[in-house]
Design a protein around this motif. Structure first.
Motif, PDB file in Angstrom:
ATOM      1  N   CYS A  36      -1.230  -0.524  -6.221  1.00 43.45           N
ATOM      2  CA  CYS A  36      -1.435  -0.437  -4.957  1.00 43.45           C
ATOM      3  C   CYS A  36      -2.248   0.546  -4.659  1.00 43.45           C
ATOM      4  N   ARG A  37      -3.114   0.228  -3.567  1.00 37.38           N
ATOM      5  CA  ARG A  37      -4.039   1.379  -3.132  1.00 37.38           C
ATOM      6  C   ARG A  37      -3.209   2.620  -2.227  1.00 37.38           C
ATOM      7  N   VAL A  38      -3.848   4.093  -2.610  1.00 35.48           N
ATOM      8  CA  VAL A  38      -3.140   5.024  -2.023  1.00 35.48           C
ATOM      9  C   VAL A  38      -4.175   5.803  -1.176  1.00 35.48           C
ATOM     10  N   THR A  39      -3.548   5.793   0.057  1.00 34.82           N
ATOM     11  CA  THR A  39      -4.297   6.765   1.392  1.00 34.82           C
ATOM     12  C   THR A  39      -3.467   8.000   1.459  1.00 34.82           C
ATOM     13  N   GLU A  40      -4.153   9.222   1.430  1.00 36.06           N
ATOM     14  CA  GLU A  40      -3.770  10.190   1.856  1.00 36.06           C
ATOM     15  C   GLU A  40      -3.640  10.310   3.274  1.00 36.06           C
ATOM     16  N   LYS A  41      -2.538  10.983   3.955  1.00 31.45           N
ATOM     17  CA  LYS A  41      -2.347  10.995   5.386  1.00 31.45           C
ATOM     18  C   LYS A  41      -2.157  12.340   5.883  1.00 31.45           C
ATOM     19  N   THR A  65      -1.018  15.166   1.586  1.00 30.92           N
ATOM     20  CA  THR A  65      -2.031  15.725   0.802  1.00 30.92           C
ATOM     21  C   THR A  65      -1.629  16.716  -0.351  1.00 30.92           C
ATOM     22  N   SER A 103       1.240   4.188  -7.819  1.00 32.83           N
ATOM     23  CA  SER A 103       0.092   3.196  -7.667  1.00 32.83           C
ATOM     24  C   SER A 103      -0.381   2.568  -8.885  1.00 32.83           C
ATOM     25  N   ARG A 124       0.694  13.668  -4.161  1.00 30.80           N
ATOM     26  CA  ARG A 124      -0.368  12.933  -4.968  1.00 30.80           C
ATOM     27  C   ARG A 124      -0.131  12.410  -6.261  1.00 30.80           C
ATOM     28  N   GLU A 156       0.923  -1.304  -0.108  1.00 31.29           N
ATOM     29  CA  GLU A 156      -0.149  -0.039  -0.125  1.00 31.29           C
ATOM     30  C   GLU A 156       0.818   1.314  -0.018  1.00 31.29           C
ATOM     31  N   GLU A 166      -0.242  -0.306  12.360  1.00 30.14           N
ATOM     32  CA  GLU A 166      -0.307  -1.352  11.202  1.00 30.14           C
ATOM     33  C   GLU A 166       0.224  -2.655  11.538  1.00 30.14           C
ATOM     34  N   TRP A 203       0.987   5.456   1.352  1.00 28.91           N
ATOM     35  CA  TRP A 203       0.559   6.580   2.090  1.00 28.91           C
ATOM     36  C   TRP A 203       1.375   7.670   1.367  1.00 28.91           C
TER      37      TRP A 203
END
Length: 145
Positions: free
Chosen positions: A63-68, A46, A58, A51, A41, A87, A43
């Motif tokens: 992979c999945r992207v998550t903004e932190k 923002t 990605s 991004r 994954e 995690e 991270w």
């Protein structure tokens, strides 16, 4: 990983990747994809340039992207460490952020202090942590554009 090279034609919050930044990011992420440290994954910060870097990663890594919210340039690396503690220890995460945070975070994880090492744009390192905590990581690889 530090985000790819970004232009200086706008305010910091709106800076976008240059063509060289997109190319350098792709080169590094292809190296990561072929390594034993391929993440599961991503991270990212923002900010636009992070991004955009994460979107390239990605696509290549699937992979999945998550903004932190704790991955901005001047954020406390301890906040990221806290999130990593939540995690699973076996989770492989590609963190895409900015200087000075990426340098401070890498130094905190490897040497247990916050004096950051420099990162070039698109540079990434692979850290292995059997236990998540300050000074618990070993530097396993470095990926350069």
């Amino acid at each position: 990983m530090r985000h790819g090279e970004a232009g200086w034609h706008s305010v910091d919050q709106q800076r976008e990747l240059t063509e060289a930044g997109r190319y350098g990011t792709g080169r590094v992420v292809h190296q990561i994809a072929e390594s034993p440290w391929r993440p599961r994954e991503i991270w990212c910060s923002t900010l636009i340039r992070a991004r955009q870097t994460a979107a390239i990663a990605s696509e290549i890594l699937n992979c999945r992207v998550t903004e932190k919210p704790f991955l901005a340039p001047d954020d406390d690396p301890g906040l990221c460490l806290d999130a990593l503690l939540e995690e699973s220890p076996a989770t492989r995460v590609l963190i895409i952020s900015h200087m000075p945070l990426v340098g401070a975070l890498a130094t905190l994880l490897v040497d247990a202090h916050r004096q950051g090492i420099p990162f070039m744009t698109s540079q990434a390192v692979a850290l292995e942590m059997p236990v998540v905590g300050p000074g618990c990581a070993d530097l396993k690889a470095q990926f350069l554009p």
